[in-house]
Design a protein around this motif. Structure first.
Motif, short mmCIF file in Angstrom:
data_model
loop_
_atom_site.label_atom_id
_atom_site.label_comp_id
_atom_site.label_asym_id
_atom_site.label_seq_id
_atom_site.Cartn_x
_atom_site.Cartn_y
_atom_site.Cartn_z
N LEU A 207 -22.21 40.08 20.78
CA LEU A 207 -22.78 40.47 19.49
C LEU A 207 -22.63 39.34 18.46
CD1 LEU A 207 -21.10 43.98 19.53
CD2 LEU A 207 -23.46 43.47 20.21
N LYS A 208 -22.57 38.12 18.93
CA LYS A 208 -22.23 36.97 18.07
C LYS A 208 -23.26 36.67 16.99
CE LYS A 208 -23.92 33.79 21.66
NZ LYS A 208 -24.12 34.83 22.70
N LYS A 209 -24.49 37.13 17.17
CA LYS A 209 -25.50 36.87 16.15
C LYS A 209 -25.27 37.70 14.89
CE LYS A 209 -29.20 35.35 19.26
NZ LYS A 209 -30.60 35.61 19.72
N LYS A 210 -24.51 38.78 15.04
CA LYS A 210 -24.23 39.65 13.89
C LYS A 210 -22.74 39.98 13.82
CE LYS A 210 -28.80 41.79 13.52
NZ LYS A 210 -29.56 43.08 13.47
N PRO A 211 -21.90 38.97 13.49
CA PRO A 211 -20.47 39.28 13.33
C PRO A 211 -20.26 40.20 12.14
CG PRO A 211 -20.98 37.06 12.55
CD PRO A 211 -22.21 37.57 13.23
N LEU A 212 -19.20 40.97 12.18
CA LEU A 212 -18.88 41.89 11.09
C LEU A 212 -17.93 41.21 10.10
CD1 LEU A 212 -18.32 45.19 13.08
CD2 LEU A 212 -20.43 44.33 12.05
N PHE A 227 -12.94 47.60 12.40
CA PHE A 227 -14.33 47.18 12.53
C PHE A 227 -15.00 47.99 13.63
CE2 PHE A 227 -12.25 43.41 10.79
CZ PHE A 227 -13.14 43.02 9.79
N THR A 228 -16.26 48.36 13.42
CA THR A 228 -17.02 49.06 14.45
C THR A 228 -18.38 48.39 14.62
OG1 THR A 228 -15.97 51.19 13.94
CG2 THR A 228 -18.04 51.26 15.16
N PHE A 229 -18.61 47.86 15.80
CA PHE A 229 -19.90 47.28 16.14
C PHE A 229 -20.83 48.38 16.63
CE2 PHE A 229 -17.22 43.51 16.52
CZ PHE A 229 -18.04 42.50 16.04
N THR A 230 -22.11 48.19 16.41
CA THR A 230 -23.13 49.12 16.93
C THR A 230 -24.24 48.32 17.59
OG1 THR A 230 -24.27 49.15 14.79
CG2 THR A 230 -22.65 50.90 15.20
N ARG A 231 -24.91 48.97 18.50
CA ARG A 231 -26.05 48.31 19.16
C ARG A 231 -27.23 48.21 18.20
NH1 ARG A 231 -27.78 47.49 24.43
NH2 ARG A 231 -25.98 48.62 25.27
N SER A 232 -27.85 47.05 18.15
CA SER A 232 -29.00 46.86 17.28
C SER A 232 -30.14 47.77 17.72
CB SER A 232 -29.47 45.40 17.31
OG SER A 232 -28.44 44.55 16.86
N LYS A 233 -30.78 48.41 16.75
CA LYS A 233 -31.90 49.29 17.05
C LYS A 233 -33.17 48.48 17.30
CE LYS A 233 -30.15 53.18 14.32
NZ LYS A 233 -30.43 54.11 13.20
N LYS A 234 -33.87 48.84 18.36
CA LYS A 234 -35.11 48.14 18.69
C LYS A 234 -36.24 48.58 17.73
CE LYS A 234 -34.07 47.64 23.61
NZ LYS A 234 -34.52 47.93 25.01
N LYS A 235 -36.97 47.59 17.26
CA LYS A 235 -38.07 47.89 16.34
C LYS A 235 -39.30 48.37 17.09
CE LYS A 235 -36.57 44.48 12.90
NZ LYS A 235 -36.95 43.27 12.15
#
Length: 235
Positions: A207-212, A227-235
């Protein structure tokens, strides 16, 4: 004599105040959702690699426990004024079973990186920084140790083996010692942080493109930042 005594006492008081006001940042890093399916690493091309493991080896890019805990997440502070020295103790990066150990780590700029080859096969160590000087050298099975350093602080980048394409490790090069890597339960702890308000970063390979990031205020005692990471939602 009295002036000298007052001066010594004053310096001691400043040191004590500094120690008391230093604090600890701790917390837990998790992932909310279904993580990517682990991929099996195919090591058959090199018999030394394949014979080093009695069980299947899986990609280390995403290590999530059943409860969502994320291991091997780098947590570090930004823009810290640090006047201490560089640790004399080397950071060890081992190549064992054709796997880098550790898979994720942090070190300070100017600190020695001791690279070991515990395998009876050829490895080629190739760093891929953007700011630091790149290195690229071979370690045949008879070469058991090499050393390297990084002169500049830099966000996480990877080191790879050109001989074994699945081999990769990620390193944070910091200008201060206030960083940590989460354990198997997603926990981290950073001690002796000077009092102040800082930006803290949680970085995960997949998830390195969107660090928290978060802003934390450090004083005496312990401060918790999860910290809580989430899966990016597909457009």
């Amino acid at each position: 004599m009295k002036i000298n005594k007052l001066l010594v006492n004053g310096i001691a008081l400043i040191v004590i105040i500094g120690v008391v006001s230093a604090g600890t940042l701790k917390g837990r890093v998790t992932f909310d959702g279904k993580g990517p399916k682990p991929k099996k690493v195919k090591m058959g091309a090199d018999p030394v690699c394949g014979s080093s493991h009695s069980k299947p080896v899986y990609s280390e890019s995403f290590k999530m426990a059943k409860d969502g805990s994320l291991a091997e997440v780098l947590v570090y502070l930004r823009n810290v004024s640090y006047k201490g020295g560089v640790p004399k103790k080397s950071v060890v990066l081992n190549q064992k079973g054709c796997v880098y150990m550790p898979h994720v780590f942090g070190m300070m700029k100017g600190q020695t990186l001791l690279i070991k080859n515990s395998d009876a096969t050829l490895h080629n160590i190739h760093s891929m920084p953007k700011l630091n000087k790149e290195f690229n050298f071979a370690m045949p099975k008879v070469v058991k140790q090499k050393t390297a350093t990084f002169a500049k602080s830099e966000d996480p980048f990877y080191i790879k083996c050109d001989v074994h394409p699945w081999m990769k490790t990620w390193v944070l090069v910091s200008d201060h010692p206030y960083f940590a890597v989460t354990d198997a339960k997603g926990n981290y702890s950073i001690d002796s942080i000077p009092a102040g308000t800082y930006e803290v970063v949680a970085w995960q390979e997949k998830l390195k493109k969107k660090p928290l990031t978060a802003s934390v205020k450090i004083g005496g005692g312990k401060t918790t930042q999860n910290f809580t990471f989430t899966r990016s939602k597909k457009k």
